[in-house]
Write a protein that holds these residues in place. Structure first.
Motif, PDB file in Angstrom:
ATOM      1  N   LEU A 484       0.823  -1.220   0.000  1.00 52.40           N
ATOM      2  CA  LEU A 484       0.000   0.000   0.000  1.00 52.40           C
ATOM      3  C   LEU A 484       0.857   1.270   0.000  1.00 52.40           C
ATOM      4  O   LEU A 484       0.375   2.354  -0.307  1.00 52.40           O
ATOM      5  N   GLY A 485       2.136   1.126   0.369  1.00 49.89           N
ATOM      6  CA  GLY A 485       3.032   2.288   0.395  1.00 49.89           C
ATOM      7  C   GLY A 485       3.705   2.535  -0.944  1.00 49.89           C
ATOM      8  O   GLY A 485       4.508   3.466  -1.081  1.00 49.89           O
ATOM      9  N   GLU A 486       3.391   1.697  -1.934  1.00 52.77           N
ATOM     10  CA  GLU A 486       4.014   1.919  -3.247  1.00 52.77           C
ATOM     11  C   GLU A 486       3.290   3.014  -4.025  1.00 52.77           C
ATOM     12  O   GLU A 486       2.090   3.212  -3.871  1.00 52.77           O
ATOM     13  N   ARG A 487       4.078   3.688  -4.880  1.00 52.80           N
ATOM     14  CA  ARG A 487       3.479   4.749  -5.709  1.00 52.80           C
ATOM     15  C   ARG A 487       2.733   4.153  -6.894  1.00 52.80           C
ATOM     16  O   ARG A 487       3.169   3.133  -7.442  1.00 52.80           O
ATOM     17  N   LEU A 488       1.661   4.802  -7.301  1.00 51.84           N
ATOM     18  CA  LEU A 488       0.953   4.338  -8.490  1.00 51.84           C
ATOM     19  C   LEU A 488       1.844   4.498  -9.713  1.00 51.84           C
ATOM     20  O   LEU A 488       1.872   3.650 -10.596  1.00 51.84           O
ATOM     21  N   ILE A 489       2.558   5.633  -9.752  1.00 45.96           N
ATOM     22  CA  ILE A 489       3.441   5.951 -10.870  1.00 45.96           C
ATOM     23  C   ILE A 489       4.752   6.431 -10.257  1.00 45.96           C
ATOM     24  O   ILE A 489       4.727   7.289  -9.356  1.00 45.96           O
ATOM     25  N   PRO A 490       5.905   5.881 -10.711  1.00 44.15           N
ATOM     26  CA  PRO A 490       7.153   6.126  -9.980  1.00 44.15           C
ATOM     27  C   PRO A 490       7.480   7.592  -9.704  1.00 44.15           C
ATOM     28  O   PRO A 490       7.884   7.919  -8.601  1.00 44.15           O
ATOM     29  N   ASP A 491       7.314   8.507 -10.681  1.00 43.30           N
ATOM     30  CA  ASP A 491       7.783   9.864 -10.364  1.00 43.30           C
ATOM     31  C   ASP A 491       6.697  10.767  -9.771  1.00 43.30           C
ATOM     32  O   ASP A 491       6.897  11.954  -9.594  1.00 43.30           O
ATOM     33  N   LEU A 492       5.546  10.190  -9.434  1.00 42.67           N
ATOM     34  CA  LEU A 492       4.492  11.008  -8.817  1.00 42.67           C
ATOM     35  C   LEU A 492       4.167  10.449  -7.430  1.00 42.67           C
ATOM     36  O   LEU A 492       4.176   9.232  -7.230  1.00 42.67           O
ATOM     37  N   PRO A 493       3.850  11.329  -6.481  1.00 42.21           N
ATOM     38  CA  PRO A 493       3.830  10.904  -5.074  1.00 42.21           C
ATOM     39  C   PRO A 493       2.542  10.227  -4.586  1.00 42.21           C
ATOM     40  O   PRO A 493       2.310  10.169  -3.382  1.00 42.21           O
ATOM     41  N   TYR A 494       1.691   9.732  -5.475  1.00 38.14           N
ATOM     42  CA  TYR A 494       0.400   9.190  -5.038  1.00 38.14           C
ATOM     43  C   TYR A 494       0.511   7.691  -4.767  1.00 38.14           C
ATOM     44  O   TYR A 494       1.107   6.955  -5.542  1.00 38.14           O
ATOM     45  N   LEU A 495      -0.080   7.254  -3.646  1.00 41.73           N
ATOM     46  CA  LEU A 495       0.158   5.900  -3.135  1.00 41.73           C
ATOM     47  C   LEU A 495      -1.102   5.038  -3.223  1.00 41.73           C
ATOM     48  O   LEU A 495      -2.231   5.553  -3.171  1.00 41.73           O
ATOM     49  N   TRP A 496      -0.886   3.736  -3.275  1.00 41.40           N
ATOM     50  CA  TRP A 496      -2.025   2.816  -3.350  1.00 41.40           C
ATOM     51  C   TRP A 496      -2.907   2.914  -2.106  1.00 41.40           C
ATOM     52  O   TRP A 496      -4.118   2.733  -2.173  1.00 41.40           O
ATOM     53  N   VAL A 497      -2.307   3.228  -0.964  1.00 39.62           N
ATOM     54  CA  VAL A 497      -3.128   3.330   0.243  1.00 39.62           C
ATOM     55  C   VAL A 497      -4.179   4.437   0.070  1.00 39.62           C
ATOM     56  O   VAL A 497      -5.292   4.355   0.604  1.00 39.62           O
ATOM     57  N   GLU A 498      -3.826   5.457  -0.730  1.00 41.20           N
ATOM     58  CA  GLU A 498      -4.769   6.567  -0.937  1.00 41.20           C
ATOM     59  C   GLU A 498      -5.921   6.153  -1.859  1.00 41.20           C
ATOM     60  O   GLU A 498      -7.019   6.690  -1.752  1.00 41.20           O
ATOM     61  N   VAL A 499      -5.643   5.226  -2.766  1.00 41.79           N
ATOM     62  CA  VAL A 499      -6.717   4.734  -3.634  1.00 41.79           C
ATOM     63  C   VAL A 499      -7.734   3.984  -2.772  1.00 41.79           C
ATOM     64  O   VAL A 499      -8.953   4.224  -2.857  1.00 41.79           O
ATOM     65  N   ASP A 500      -7.227   3.087  -1.921  1.00 44.35           N
ATOM     66  CA  ASP A 500      -8.157   2.320  -1.068  1.00 44.35           C
ATOM     67  C   ASP A 500      -8.930   3.246  -0.132  1.00 44.35           C
ATOM     68  O   ASP A 500     -10.134   3.076   0.087  1.00 44.35           O
ATOM     69  N   HIS A 501      -8.216   4.240   0.401  1.00 42.05           N
ATOM     70  CA  HIS A 501      -8.873   5.185   1.305  1.00 42.05           C
ATOM     71  C   HIS A 501      -9.937   6.000   0.556  1.00 42.05           C
ATOM     72  O   HIS A 501     -11.045   6.227   1.079  1.00 42.05           O
ATOM     73  N   ALA A 502      -9.618   6.389  -0.681  1.00 49.46           N
ATOM     74  CA  ALA A 502     -10.580   7.174  -1.481  1.00 49.46           C
ATOM     75  C   ALA A 502     -11.854   6.364  -1.694  1.00 49.46           C
ATOM     76  O   ALA A 502     -12.971   6.891  -1.591  1.00 49.46           O
ATOM     77  N   ILE A 503     -11.692   5.075  -1.986  1.00 50.37           N
ATOM     78  CA  ILE A 503     -12.871   4.241  -2.268  1.00 50.37           C
ATOM     79  C   ILE A 503     -13.696   4.026  -0.997  1.00 50.37           C
ATOM     80  O   ILE A 503     -14.927   4.063  -1.022  1.00 50.37           O
ATOM     81  N   ALA A 504     -13.005   3.851   0.137  1.00 51.41           N
ATOM     82  CA  ALA A 504     -13.731   3.532   1.377  1.00 51.41           C
ATOM     83  C   ALA A 504     -14.254   4.772   2.102  1.00 51.41           C
ATOM     84  O   ALA A 504     -15.261   4.694   2.810  1.00 51.41           O
ATOM     85  N   ALA A 505     -13.571   5.905   1.918  1.00 50.48           N
ATOM     86  CA  ALA A 505     -13.890   7.022   2.821  1.00 50.48           C
ATOM     87  C   ALA A 505     -13.950   8.387   2.155  1.00 50.48           C
ATOM     88  O   ALA A 505     -13.997   9.405   2.848  1.00 50.48           O
ATOM     89  N   ALA A 533      -5.225   3.023 -14.783  1.00 48.11           N
ATOM     90  CA  ALA A 533      -6.685   3.077 -14.729  1.00 48.11           C
ATOM     91  C   ALA A 533      -7.291   1.698 -14.453  1.00 48.11           C
ATOM     92  O   ALA A 533      -8.243   1.579 -13.666  1.00 48.11           O
ATOM     93  N   ARG A 534      -6.735   0.653 -15.097  1.00 46.14           N
ATOM     94  CA  ARG A 534      -7.361  -0.666 -14.943  1.00 46.14           C
ATOM     95  C   ARG A 534      -7.292  -1.178 -13.493  1.00 46.14           C
ATOM     96  O   ARG A 534      -8.327  -1.496 -12.908  1.00 46.14           O
ATOM     97  N   PRO A 535      -6.089  -1.262 -12.906  1.00 49.92           N
ATOM     98  CA  PRO A 535      -6.081  -1.769 -11.518  1.00 49.92           C
ATOM     99  C   PRO A 535      -6.895  -0.908 -10.548  1.00 49.92           C
ATOM    100  O   PRO A 535      -7.504  -1.419  -9.609  1.00 49.92           O
ATOM    101  N   VAL A 536      -6.923   0.409 -10.789  1.00 50.91           N
ATOM    102  CA  VAL A 536      -7.720   1.261  -9.886  1.00 50.91           C
ATOM    103  C   VAL A 536      -9.210   0.973 -10.092  1.00 50.91           C
ATOM    104  O   VAL A 536      -9.974   0.805  -9.128  1.00 50.91           O
ATOM    105  N   ALA A 537      -9.614   0.854 -11.366  1.00 54.10           N
ATOM    106  CA  ALA A 537     -11.026   0.565 -11.653  1.00 54.10           C
ATOM    107  C   ALA A 537     -11.421  -0.786 -11.075  1.00 54.10           C
ATOM    108  O   ALA A 537     -12.540  -0.954 -10.565  1.00 54.10           O
ATOM    109  N   GLU A 538     -10.512  -1.765 -11.143  1.00 59.31           N
ATOM    110  CA  GLU A 538     -10.841  -3.095 -10.599  1.00 59.31           C
ATOM    111  C   GLU A 538     -11.120  -3.013  -9.092  1.00 59.31           C
ATOM    112  O   GLU A 538     -12.070  -3.611  -8.591  1.00 59.31           O
ATOM    113  N   ARG A 539     -10.310  -2.231  -8.390  1.00 58.60           N
ATOM    114  CA  ARG A 539     -10.533  -2.080  -6.940  1.00 58.60           C
ATOM    115  C   ARG A 539     -11.884  -1.411  -6.668  1.00 58.60           C
ATOM    116  O   ARG A 539     -12.624  -1.798  -5.764  1.00 58.60           O
ATOM    117  N   LEU A 540     -12.171  -0.370  -7.466  1.00 62.88           N
ATOM    118  CA  LEU A 540     -13.421   0.378  -7.253  1.00 62.88           C
ATOM    119  C   LEU A 540     -14.636  -0.508  -7.527  1.00 62.88           C
ATOM    120  O   LEU A 540     -15.574  -0.582  -6.715  1.00 62.88           O
TER     121      LEU A 540
END
Ligand SMILES: Cc1cc2nc3c(=O)[nH]c(=O)nc-3n(C[C@H](O)[C@H](O)[C@H](O)COP(=O)(O)OP(=O)(O)OC[C@H]3O[C@@H](n4cnc5c(N)ncnc54)[C@H](O)[C@@H]3O)c2cc1C
Length: 573
Positions: A484-505, A533-540
Motif C-alpha cells: 500500500l506504500g508503493e506509488r501508483l506511478i514512480p515519479d508522482l507521489p500518489y500511493l495505493w493506500v490513498e486509492v483504497d482510502h478514497a474508495i472507502a472514505a 486506470a485498470r487496476p484502480v477501476a478493478e478495486r473500485l
C-alpha cells in the motif's frame, strides 16, 4: 430542526460539539454509506410526512462545501446534492492559488483583496496541510504595463492589507532576480518583486471541507442532479434526476457556472458571465522553475502564473468569454499557443511546445454580471467578488467569488439561511476549527531531508501534505501491508493506500472521481493516469460489488472525460 437558542450565541454549544465530534476518525464514505443515503432519500421522497431537511445545498463545489460545513456546525440538518462528483466544476479546475489577488489591486478592488488576504490567513490556520505559503517572483521588463516601481507600490499595499502578518515583499535588481530564477530572460529585465501567496489542491480542499461537514452531521449525495425546484407551502421541493423529491425548509443554490434560470427562475436570467480559463502541464525538466513566477500579459490588465508542482510545472490561465455547458469546456491548441506565446516571452524554453504537454485542464469562472453589462469579448475586468441573492420563492443562491474566500462567503450565506428559517443559530466558528481534527503533526514526526539525525520518511511527508493528521492512520495501514506504500506511478507521489482510502472514505462512485479529483493524477499526467486506470477501476468495481464488465465501462468513461478536457486522445489500457 435545532431548538432556537435564545441569548446563546453559541460558544458553549460549539465546545461541547467539538469534544463530541472532533476526536473521531473521518466518517466512512464508501459504497455502503452512499447506497444507504440514496435509499434514505428515495424512501423520504415516498413518505411526504418525514421530517424535512433544514437546508438543501445544490452543488458540492467549494461554495456548497463551505456552506454545508458552516450550517452543520451551527446545528442544521443539511443535505448537499451534486449532479456529478464533488468539485466536478470550477473547484477542480482553478489555478490552485489561495491568494489576495495582486491583480485586483490594479482594478481598485481593495476590499476584495483585504478579505482574501484575511481568508488566506485563516486557511493557513484551519487547513495548514493543504495551503502552503510560497514565495512568488513577479518580474518587470522594459515596456511592461506594470513597471518595477508600480509593482513595488502595489506589493507594499498588499503587505499592508495582509496586516503585515506574512513575509513582506522584497525588490530585486536584474542580477539578483536571475540568481533567484535563472530561467528568466535577461534581455530587458528591470528587476522583480518577490511576495508571499499560497498554493493548494482545490479539489482536496473541497473534499476536506465536505468531510468536515459530514463529521458534523451533514449528508452529501453525488450524481444526483436537481432537475426541478418548486415551493409547496412552507417547504421547498427539489426533484432529482431519478424522480426522487427532497423536501427542505431552506434551499441554497451553489451551482457555480451552472447557476441559471432553470434553478432560480427569472432571478437567474442573465445573472452570470462565464469566462473560460485553461492550464497546461509540462514535465518540470521542460520548464525547471524554482518558484512560481508571475507573468504580465502584454495588452490586457491580466497576469498569468507559472507554478512548479513537484515533478511538473503548470501554466495558466486564459480569460475568454465562454458560452455553453461549463462541464464541456476543453483545452484547444490555440489556447495552449496563447499561453506559450505570453509566457515564452520571459521564460524562453524549448519545452514550451505542444508535444511536451502532459496534461491540461479547463475551468469556467462564474462571474457576476454588472447590472448593465455588455461583456463583449472580454471578461477580464469583471469583478471576482460574490453576491448572495434571494428569489421570489425564497431560494437563496451564492454566485461568483473565489476559492480563497469560500469560508467567508459561506458564513454570510448561512447568516442569510438563519434569517430565512427565522431561528437563532450559534455563531459561525468555521474560522477557528481545523478541517481535519486530531493532534497536528509535529515537525519531528515529518523529519527534515536535510537533517541526518532525523531525515524523516518521505512517504509520511507526502501523505501529511494531503491528509494532515490522518496521515498517521494511513502510515499504520502501510506498516501492515507494504504494497500500500508503493506509488501508483514512480515519479508522482500518489500511493495505493490513498486509492483504497478514497474508495472507502472519500465518496467515490466512478474511476474519474479517484484519478481526477481525489488524487490529481490525471492532471499531473493524463497518459500515465491511463496506465493505472485498470487496476484502480478493478478495486473500485470490486468495492461496489459490480460485474467485471463495469471495469471497461469505467475506463471508457474516464478516457472520454480526459479527451474532452485535455483535447488529447488517450491510449487504450
Ligand atoms: C481558470 C480558473 C482559475 C481560477 N483560479 C483561482 C485561484 O487560483 N484562486 C481562487 O481563489 N479562485 C480561483 N478561481 C475561482 C474559483 O475556482 C471559483 O470561484 C470556485 O471554484 C467556484 O466554486 P463553486 O462551488 O461556486 O462552483 P463549482 O465548483 O463549479 O461547483 C458547482 C457545482 O454545482 C453542481 N451543479 C450544477 N448544477 C447542478 C444541479 N442542477 N444539481 C446538482 N448539482 C449541480 C456542479 O456539478 C458543480 O459540482 C478560478 C477559476 C477559474 C475558472
Amino acid at each position: 430542526m435545532p431548538a432556537p437558542r435564545r441569548n446563546n450565541r453559541g460558544n458553549v454549544h460549539a465546545n461541547i460539539h467539538d469534544a463530541l465530534t472532533e476526536q473521531v476518525p473521518p466518517p466512512a464514505w464508501g459504497p455502503g454509506e452512499i447506497r444507504a443515503l440514496e435509499a434514505r432519500v428515495r424512501s423520504d421522497s415516498e413518505t411526504p410526512g418525514t421530517t424535512p431537511w433544514d437546508l438543501l445545498v445544490i452543488g458540492a463545489g467549494i461554495t456548497g462545501a463551505g456552506v454545508a460545513r458552516d450550517a452543520a456546525m451551527r446545528g442544521l440538518r443539511v443535505l448537499v446534492v451534486d449532479g456529478r462528483d464533488l468539485a466536478y466544476g470550477t473547484s477542480s479546475r482553478s489555478s490552485r492559488l489561495i491568494h489576495g489577488g495582486v491583480r485586483y489591486l490594479e482594478q481598485g478592488e481593495i476590499g476584495l483583496v483585504f478579505e482574501a488576504l484575511r481568508e488566506r490567513r485563516r486557511l493557513y490556520k484551519i487547513a495548514g496541510h493543504l495551503v502552503s505559503p510560497t514565495r512568488f517572483v513577479f518580474p518587470a521588463y522594459r515596456g511592461d504595463r506594470l513597471p518595477l516601481w508600480k509593482l513595488r507600490v502595489g506589493l507594499s499595499l498588499y503587505d499592508a492589507l495582509s496586516l503585515y502578518r506574512s513575509r513582506g515583499h522584497r525588490t530585486l535588481g536584474p542580477a539578483a532576480t536571475r540568481r533567484l530564477e535563472p530561467l528568466l530572460a535577461a534581455e530587458g529585465l528591470r528587476g522583480a518583486v518577490t511576495y508571499e501567496d499560497a498554493v493548494t489542491d482545490d479539489a482536496r480542499l473541497t473534499l476536506t471541507t465536505l468531510q468536515s461537514a459530514r463529521r458534523h452531521g451533514a449528508e452529501v449525495l453525488t450524481y444526483a442532479p436537481v432537475v426541478g425546484l418548486r415551493r409547496e407551502g412552507e417547504l421547498h421541493v427539489a426533484e432529482l434526476g431519478d424522480g426522487s423529491l427532497v423536501r427542505a425548509r431552506a434551499v441554497l443554490v451553489a451551482a457555480g457556472p451552472w447557476t441559471s434560470e432553470r434553478l432560480l427562475g427569472t432571478a437567474g436570467r442573465q445573472l452570470l458571465s462565464l469566462s473560460r480559463g485553461i492550464h497546461v502541464v509540462l514535465r518540470s525538466e521542460d520548464l525547471p522553475l524554482r518558484q512560481p513566477v508571475v507573468v504580465q500579459a502584454a495588452k490586457e490588465r491580466r497576469i498569468l502564473f507559472v507554478v512548479p508542482w513537484g515533478a511538473r510545472t503548470y501554466l495558466g490561465t486564459t480569460d475568454t468569454v465562454y458560452e455553453g455547458d461549463p462541464g464541456s469546456s476543453g483545452v484547444t491548441a490555440a489556447d495552449a499557443e496563447e499561453l506559450f506565446k505570453l509566457i515564452g516571452r520571459i521564460l524562453p524554453s524549448q519545452g514550451l511546445r505542444h508535444d511536451r504537454i502532459v496534461s491540461a485542464w479547463s475551468g469556467v469562472r462564474p462571474l457576476v454580471r454588472a447590472a448593465s453589462a455588455d461583456d463583449g469579448d472580454s471578461t477580464v475586468e469583471l469583478s471576482r467578488s460574490h453576491r448572495i441573492i434571494e428569489t421570489e420563492t425564497g431560494v437563496l443562491a451564492v454566485v461568483g467569488g473565489k476559492l480563497t474566500t469560500y469560508r467567508a462567503m459561506a458564513e454570510e450565506a448561512v447568516d442569510r439561511v438563519e434569517k430565512a428559517l427565522g431561528v437563532d443559530l450559534p455563531r459561525c466558528t468555521t474560522h477557528r476549527r481545523p478541517l481535519v481534527p486530531g493532534v497536528p503533526l509535529d515537525p519531528a514526526e515529518l523529519g527534515d531531508p536535510g537533517n541526518a539525525g532525523n531525515p524523516g520518511n518521505p512517504i509520511m511527508a507526502d501523505l501529511a501534505s494531503r491528509h494532515g493528521p490522518f496521515a498517521r492512520d494511513l502510515m499504520i495501514r502501510i506498516d501492515r501491508d507494504r504494497a500500500l506504500g508503493e506509488r501508483l506511478i514512480p515519479d508522482l507521489p500518489y500511493l495505493w493506500v490513498e486509492v483504497d482510502h478514497a474508495i472507502a472514505a472519500e465518496g467515490c462512485v466512478h474511476l474519474e472521481d479517484i484519478l481526477r479529483r481525489r488524487l490529481p493524477l490525471a492532471l499531473t499526467d493524463a497518459e500515465l493516469g491511463v496506465r493505472v486506470a485498470r487496476p484502480v477501476a478493478e478495486r473500485l468495481v470490486a468495492a461496489w460489488g459490480g460485474a467485471a464488465s463495469e471495469v471497461d465501462a469505467e475506463i471508457d468513461r474516464y478516457r472520454e472525460l480526459m479527451h474532452r478536457e485535455t483535447g488529447r486522445t488517450l491510449p487504450r489500457c
